[in-house]
Design an enzyme around this catalytic site. Structure first.
Site, PDB file in Angstrom:
ATOM      1  CE  LYS A   1      55.607 -89.447  23.040  1.00  0.00           C
ATOM      2  NZ  LYS A   1      56.433 -90.515  22.416  1.00  0.00           N
TER       3      LYS A   1
ATOM      4  CB  SER B   1      56.969 -85.218  25.483  1.00  0.00           C
ATOM      5  OG  SER B   1      56.729 -83.829  25.397  1.00  0.00           O
ATOM      6  CB  SER B   2      58.993 -81.578  29.156  1.00  0.00           C
ATOM      7  OG  SER B   2      58.864 -80.759  28.003  1.00  0.00           O
ATOM      8  CB  CYS B   3      53.910 -81.960  26.578  1.00  0.00           C
ATOM      9  SG  CYS B   3      53.539 -83.589  25.914  1.00  0.00           S
TER      10      CYS B   3
ATOM     11  CG  HIS C   1      57.846 -79.039  17.844  1.00  0.00           C
ATOM     12  ND1 HIS C   1      58.101 -80.205  17.144  1.00  0.00           N
ATOM     13  CD2 HIS C   1      57.065 -79.397  18.889  1.00  0.00           C
ATOM     14  CE1 HIS C   1      57.502 -81.217  17.751  1.00  0.00           C
ATOM     15  NE2 HIS C   1      56.867 -80.760  18.813  1.00  0.00           N
TER      16      HIS C   1
ATOM     17  CE1 TYR D   1      53.782 -86.857  20.977  1.00  0.00           C
ATOM     18  CE2 TYR D   1      54.488 -85.336  22.697  1.00  0.00           C
ATOM     19  CZ  TYR D   1      54.785 -86.258  21.717  1.00  0.00           C
ATOM     20  OH  TYR D   1      56.097 -86.583  21.472  1.00  0.00           O
TER      21      TYR D   1
END
Length: 309
Positions: A138, A105-107, A178, A134
């Site tokens: 990842k 994820s880009s998070c 989301h 989260y």
């Protein structure tokens, strides 16, 4: 004989779009439900892989949600996602599955990293606090893929880093959704209740990059067919973003809502911007096909046909 692919998270938004894609018929896709295969149980997972002998594993399962869910359940977002990632990766390695696509994820990019976000910026700064758990999970699976491939180059364990996703089979609940599915439900309800105003968290100026989920499924099949030349870590996105208020206005236009927007400045908004760099993606030779307006229309149609029916 068709290539056997093990897909985790087959009932989620990403997994469902992969299964429903036209190219799925070219493969034998195993997509056990969580009741059939508990990814938190390492032994069961290793036994399943040993018995079915997949040639490729796609790990798309996970505990997901928006800002509210991440804030309310950080332990679950960290522990369950990290454990699932570690289990599926190590079980695959132990059973000598040579190819693995890990969904990240880009998070996991630093909150103050320069946009567009480069794949090499992982762990180069502090994470955004609203989804730190989260993100940590990842980062762990992404790094483990790198370590496995580094120790033995015959293992091609690679990570896809998508921008935010939305589309059919999404979660439209207020608790776990989301932004885009949550806003679709919020504005749909506001229209039906003849509400004059819809609340937006923050000033609406934060920018986000959202891609239609059917496009990420298309990317996966492209990646499967071009796996050897796929980079170790690759961003998958649009190369452009929109402000939160722009998403609200586009969704309102699609739904036909004529009310106004209020800004709740007491609510968190997350990172100011999350635009991922698409240089590696362009060099890999793939690009998205679905415009934001078309994706919103298709997602709202799905919401009306399948969620609100």
């Amino acid at each position: 004989m068709k290539k056997i692919i093990l897909l985790t998270g087959g009932s989620g938004m990403v997994g469902s779009n992969i299964i429903k894609h036209n190219f799925s018929q070219n493969y034998k896709i195993l997509s056990p439900t969580s009741s059939d295969l508990n990814l938190l149980n390492y032994k069961d997972l290793e036994d399943y892989i040993k018995f079915n002998k997949p040639e490729l594993v796609i790990h798309a399962a996970g505990i997901v949600g928006g800002i509210k869910a991440n804030i309310n359940y950080p332990v679950k977002f960290l522990v369950d996602n990290m454990q699932m990632g570690l289990n599926i990766l190590m079980a695959s390695k132990t059973q000598k599955v040579k190819k693995f696509i890990n969904f990240s994820s880009s998070c996991m990019y630093p909150k103050n990293a320069r946009n567009p976000l480069l794949e090499d910026s992982i762990l180069k700064g502090e994470l955004e606090s609203t989804n730190e758990g989260y993100a940590l999970s990842k980062i762990t699976s992404t790094r483990l893929c790198e370590y496995i491939s580094r120790e033995d180059s015959s293992f091609l364990y690679k990570t896809v880093i998508p921008c935010n996703l939305y589309g059919k089979y999404d979660d439209f609940s207020y608790e776990n959704s989301h932004m885009i599915p949550g806003v679709i439900k919020k504005i749909h309800d506001a229209k039906n209740k003849n509400l004059e105003f819809v609340n937006i968290w923050g000033d609406g100026l934060a920018r986000r990059e959202f891609m239609y989920a059917a496009d990420i499924a298309d990317f996966i099949y492209y990646a499967v067919e071009n796996f050897n030349k796929m980079p170790q870590n690759i961003n998958v996105g649009l190369g452009l973003d929109y402000s939160i208020i722009e998403y609200y206005k586009i969704i309102a236009d699609v739904i036909g809502y004529k009310g106004k927007f209020n800004h709740d400045m007491t609510k968190p908004t997350g990172m100011n911007r999350k635009l991922i760099d698409d240089k590696r993606l362009n060099e890999f030779g793939w690009s998205h096909q679905t415009s934001l307006e078309t994706g919103i229309k298709e997602t709202y149609k799905y919401f009306l046909d399948e969620v609100k029916k």
